[in-house]
Write a protein that holds these residues in place. Structure first.
Motif, PDB file in Angstrom:
ATOM      1  N   GLU A 423       0.570  -0.846  -0.357  1.00 57.24           N
ATOM      2  CA  GLU A 423       0.584   0.274  -0.040  1.00 57.24           C
ATOM      3  C   GLU A 423       0.332   1.482  -0.221  1.00 57.24           C
ATOM      4  OE1 GLU A 423      -2.886  -0.159   3.724  1.00 57.24           O
ATOM      5  OE2 GLU A 423      -3.531  -1.997   2.388  1.00 57.24           O
ATOM      6  N   THR A 424       2.097   1.018   1.134  1.00 57.06           N
ATOM      7  CA  THR A 424       2.710   2.943   1.249  1.00 57.06           C
ATOM      8  C   THR A 424       3.567   2.598  -0.270  1.00 57.06           C
ATOM      9  OG1 THR A 424       3.139   2.187   2.705  1.00 57.06           O
ATOM     10  CG2 THR A 424       4.937   3.090   2.224  1.00 57.06           C
ATOM     11  N   ALA A 425       3.948   1.457  -1.219  1.00 65.43           N
ATOM     12  CA  ALA A 425       5.118   1.065  -2.672  1.00 65.43           C
ATOM     13  C   ALA A 425       3.769   2.106  -3.314  1.00 65.43           C
ATOM     14  CB  ALA A 425       5.922   0.218  -2.711  1.00 65.43           C
ATOM     15  N   ALA A 426       2.197   2.230  -3.390  1.00 64.05           N
ATOM     16  CA  ALA A 426       1.855   2.041  -3.991  1.00 64.05           C
ATOM     17  C   ALA A 426       0.672   3.558  -4.638  1.00 64.05           C
ATOM     18  CB  ALA A 426       0.483   1.607  -4.305  1.00 64.05           C
ATOM     19  N   ALA A 427       1.459   4.366  -3.299  1.00 65.65           N
ATOM     20  CA  ALA A 427       0.383   5.145  -3.139  1.00 65.65           C
ATOM     21  C   ALA A 427       2.237   6.218  -3.158  1.00 65.65           C
ATOM     22  CB  ALA A 427       0.083   6.075  -1.586  1.00 65.65           C
ATOM     23  N   PHE A 428       3.731   5.657  -3.035  1.00 65.18           N
ATOM     24  CA  PHE A 428       4.539   6.671  -3.197  1.00 65.18           C
ATOM     25  C   PHE A 428       4.758   6.459  -5.020  1.00 65.18           C
ATOM     26  CE2 PHE A 428       8.996   6.060  -4.899  1.00 65.18           C
ATOM     27  CZ  PHE A 428       9.337   7.855  -4.342  1.00 65.18           C
ATOM     28  N   SER A 429       4.148   5.617  -5.784  1.00 67.46           N
ATOM     29  CA  SER A 429       4.189   5.285  -7.480  1.00 67.46           C
ATOM     30  C   SER A 429       3.578   6.838  -7.969  1.00 67.46           C
ATOM     31  CB  SER A 429       3.988   4.432  -7.536  1.00 67.46           C
ATOM     32  OG  SER A 429       4.274   4.111  -8.813  1.00 67.46           O
ATOM     33  N   GLY A 430       1.766   6.295  -7.395  1.00 68.87           N
ATOM     34  CA  GLY A 430       1.391   7.565  -7.737  1.00 68.87           C
ATOM     35  C   GLY A 430       1.713   8.766  -7.412  1.00 68.87           C
ATOM     36  N   GLN A 431       2.569   9.073  -6.704  1.00 72.88           N
ATOM     37  CA  GLN A 431       2.659  10.383  -6.618  1.00 72.88           C
ATOM     38  C   GLN A 431       4.143  10.606  -7.239  1.00 72.88           C
ATOM     39  OE1 GLN A 431       3.560  11.529  -2.383  1.00 72.88           O
ATOM     40  NE2 GLN A 431       4.554  13.886  -3.550  1.00 72.88           N
ATOM     41  N   PHE A 432       4.840   9.796  -7.253  1.00 70.76           N
ATOM     42  CA  PHE A 432       6.389  10.281  -8.095  1.00 70.76           C
ATOM     43  C   PHE A 432       6.131   9.780  -9.273  1.00 70.76           C
ATOM     44  CE2 PHE A 432      10.528   8.830 -10.151  1.00 70.76           C
ATOM     45  CZ  PHE A 432      11.339   8.962  -9.221  1.00 70.76           C
ATOM     46  N   LEU A 433       5.547   9.383 -10.214  1.00 72.89           N
ATOM     47  CA  LEU A 433       5.290   9.564 -11.488  1.00 72.89           C
ATOM     48  C   LEU A 433       3.868  10.156 -12.193  1.00 72.89           C
ATOM     49  CD1 LEU A 433       5.065   5.253 -12.193  1.00 72.89           C
ATOM     50  CD2 LEU A 433       6.631   7.222 -12.834  1.00 72.89           C
ATOM     51  N   ARG A 434       3.086  10.737 -11.335  1.00 71.13           N
ATOM     52  CA  ARG A 434       2.135  12.194 -11.096  1.00 71.13           C
ATOM     53  C   ARG A 434       2.272  12.884 -12.812  1.00 71.13           C
ATOM     54  NH1 ARG A 434       0.526  13.764  -6.864  1.00 71.13           N
ATOM     55  NH2 ARG A 434      -0.555  12.145  -6.221  1.00 71.13           N
ATOM     56  N   PRO A 435       3.890  13.396 -12.287  1.00 72.94           N
ATOM     57  CA  PRO A 435       4.142  14.598 -13.382  1.00 72.94           C
ATOM     58  C   PRO A 435       4.280  13.769 -14.935  1.00 72.94           C
ATOM     59  CG  PRO A 435       5.664  14.507 -11.591  1.00 72.94           C
ATOM     60  CD  PRO A 435       5.104  13.869 -11.491  1.00 72.94           C
ATOM     61  N   LEU A 436       4.422  12.543 -15.122  1.00 66.53           N
ATOM     62  CA  LEU A 436       4.307  11.242 -16.169  1.00 66.53           C
ATOM     63  C   LEU A 436       3.040  11.034 -17.561  1.00 66.53           C
ATOM     64  CD1 LEU A 436       7.825   9.632 -16.109  1.00 66.53           C
ATOM     65  CD2 LEU A 436       7.719  11.892 -16.349  1.00 66.53           C
ATOM     66  N   ARG A 437       2.513  11.063 -16.728  1.00 67.29           N
ATOM     67  CA  ARG A 437       1.434  11.340 -17.162  1.00 67.29           C
ATOM     68  C   ARG A 437       0.830  11.573 -18.331  1.00 67.29           C
ATOM     69  NH1 ARG A 437      -3.694  12.276 -12.150  1.00 67.29           N
ATOM     70  NH2 ARG A 437      -3.041  10.362 -10.415  1.00 67.29           N
ATOM     71  N   GLY A 438       0.337  10.505 -19.305  1.00 69.77           N
ATOM     72  CA  GLY A 438       0.088  11.187 -20.746  1.00 69.77           C
ATOM     73  C   GLY A 438       1.705  10.749 -21.374  1.00 69.77           C
ATOM     74  N   GLU A 439       2.998  10.485 -20.797  1.00 70.71           N
ATOM     75  CA  GLU A 439       4.353  11.427 -21.313  1.00 70.71           C
ATOM     76  C   GLU A 439       4.551   9.344 -21.536  1.00 70.71           C
ATOM     77  OE1 GLU A 439       5.647  13.830 -22.198  1.00 70.71           O
ATOM     78  OE2 GLU A 439       4.716  15.247 -21.278  1.00 70.71           O
ATOM     79  N   THR A 440       3.951   8.385 -22.499  1.00 68.64           N
ATOM     80  CA  THR A 440       4.139   7.274 -22.501  1.00 68.64           C
ATOM     81  C   THR A 440       5.814   7.393 -23.226  1.00 68.64           C
ATOM     82  OG1 THR A 440       3.430   6.956 -25.068  1.00 68.64           O
ATOM     83  CG2 THR A 440       1.946   6.266 -23.072  1.00 68.64           C
TER      84      THR A 440
END
Length: 503
Positions: A423-440
């Motif tokens: 759960e902690t890893a998933a929450a961290f992943s969402g925050q860390f990768l948020r700037p790359l949304r749409g940037e495949t």
């Protein structure tokens, strides 16, 4: 009615010289408090219940419906047993009465023509008097045993065991929240009364004015345990059959001794708790000798602090935690070193000798401790116990509704992601990768960077790009994320973020 001595129908039928026999007896353990004689068609209105009713005619009801109504009126009035005398109005018991008894559940006894009702009444009176005298002796002997038990160090537990054995019941001491302080079952109890005890407590909790509960499974009584004029606990006793008056009286007397024993144990526990708290703190600071001195004061009969210990951190309601420590204390024997514990913030920290760990953890399978969660650290020599405490705290974070107990050894062995927690890893992943949304393309580049450990030539080859293109995109990627991937910490964060996407 519950305060008088009574005998059973079965005991009466067991006397052949009375010249009586059972025609229909679905309830042989029914209690008889006296004998009444009546030829009225509705005698129940003049009786209190539990009498043995004797008759020679039953008022001569008319037809099948009349006999059935007669039997039903008796049962409704608390009369369980009817004795029908022969030789006066009838030479044999009317078949319609036998049929009515079967349909209504009424015990039916045939009384021979040569057996007088007076003699039968006298015999019942003698049996009741004998039962009362026997009960007085039993109560007196039990009182002496309870008094001796109350002088023992664990008086409440020993009183509970002695009381259960003496009155032939399941006996439980509960605090006001319903938690079990002590319990015992007499060896003579052959049926499981656990469900009855739980059902009765649930009903009693809803209405504490109702001190007795009776079901088809048995009978339960509740007696308050008072300290300084306040109800501090409850004494519950359950039988499979209705208890005798002396057994009920024993509860009242035992409750007084238990109140004293509990008050004494609370004083001892408070004193002992302060010793253990300080000993635990000294142990964490490396002052093993000083901790040993305090531990010997708390557990004078136990072995010295030695060997290997396991840290256990438990969270839950304070009342449940204190009951748990009492259970763990009872596991201490002369053959093993003592446990230590301290209440710290909202949880309990324990130092458990390796030999006592299985018994300690077995408590978490109990229904009363289902709300507790425990983290178990790795075992260490007592001199290095503090080393494992952080692991126990981390293990506690991995407990939840589906896992009541977590072990740090198993968690650490399964890898970094297990340590971090999905759960902690998933929450961290969402925050860390948020700037790359749409940037495949940038996300694919980050995956390759982590996979190749930053080898640009290998990245270009895997992505089918020119090295200059990889360099340009890499700069854009780092700007988007706000990190420098050349740093080890940034690379570790990127790896956790990518792993957390699948959590």
């Amino acid at each position: 009615m519950h305060n008088v001595h009574m005998i059973t129908v079965q005991a009466l039928l067991g006397r052949p010289h009375l010249h009586i026999q059972s025609l229909w007896c679905p309830n042989p353990l029914a209690k008889l408090r006296w004998v009444a004689t009546s030829e009225q068609i509705n005698p129940a209105a003049f009786l209190e219940g539990n009498e043995l009713l004797l008759t020679t005619s039953a008022g001569n009801p008319e037809g099948e419906a009349g006999w059935l109504e007669y039997a039903q009126r008796l049962v409704a009035g608390g009369i369980t047993t009817l004795g029908f005398g022969l030789g006066f109005s009838h030479d044999k018991v009317p078949p319609l009465l036998v049929q009515a008894a079967r349909e209504s559940g009424l015990n039916l006894i045939e009384v021979a023509a040569d057996q007088s009702f007076v003699a039968l009444s006298q015999e019942v009176a003698r049996m009741i008097e004998t039962e009362a005298t026997s009960g007085k002796y039993k109560l007196s002997a039990l009182q002496q045993r309870l008094i001796r038990a109350s002088a023992q160090p664990r008086g409440a537990e020993i009183i509970t065991a002695e009381l259960a054995r003496g009155i032939g019941a399941r006996v439980i001491i509960r605090d006001k929240a319903g938690r079990t302080i002590a319990q015992s079952v007499a060896p003579t109890v052959t049926v499981d009364l656990e469900d009855l005890a739980a059902e009765a407590w649930e009903g009693f909790s809803a209405n504490t004015a109702q001190l007795s509960f009776e079901t088809a499974e048995g009978y339960c009584l509740f007696t308050p345990i008072n300290a300084l004029g306040k109800e501090t606990a409850w004494l519950q006793a359950c039988w499979s059959v209705f208890p005798q008056p002396w057994q009920q009286q024993a509860l009242s007397q035992a409750s007084l001794l238990i109140a004293s024993a509990l008050a004494n144990s609370r004083f001892v526990a408070s004193y002992q708790g302060r010793l253990l708290q300080r000993a635990f703190e000294l142990l964490l600071s490396g002052e093993l000798g000083a901790a040993q001195i305090l531990t010997e004061m708390a557990f004078p009969l136990s072995r010295a602090l030695s060997g290997r210990y396991v840290p256990v951190v438990v969270t839950g309601e304070e009342g449940d935690l204190r009951v748990l420590t009492a259970r763990v204390e009872r596991a201490v024997t002369k053959s093993m070193p003592p446990p230590l514990w301290r209440f710290h913030a909202s949880h309990l920290e324990m130092a458990i000798p390796v030999a006592a760990l299985p018994l300690t953890l077995s408590n978490f399978s109990r229904k009363e401790f289902s709300a507790l969660r425990a983290g178990v650290g790795q075992e260490y020599p007592i001199s290095r116990f503090s080393t494992g405490l952080s692991g126990a705290r981390q293990a506690l974070r991995h407990t939840g509704n589906t896992q009541q107990v977590a072990r740090w050894e198993e968690i650490s062995r399964s890898g970094l992601m297990q340590v971090i927690g999905r759960e902690t890893a998933a929450a961290f992943s969402g925050q860390f990768l948020r700037p790359l949304r749409g940037e495949t393309d940038l996300l694919a580049l980050l995956e390759q960077y982590v996979a190749t450990k930053g080898n640009r030539q290998q990245m270009a080859q895997n992505l089918g790009l020119h090295r200059n293109t990889v360099a340009t995109r890499l700069e854009k990627l780092q700007n988007k994320l706000g990190i420098n991937l050349a740093e080890a910490g940034a690379q570790a964060s990127a790896w956790v973020a990518l792993q957390g996407r699948d959590s």
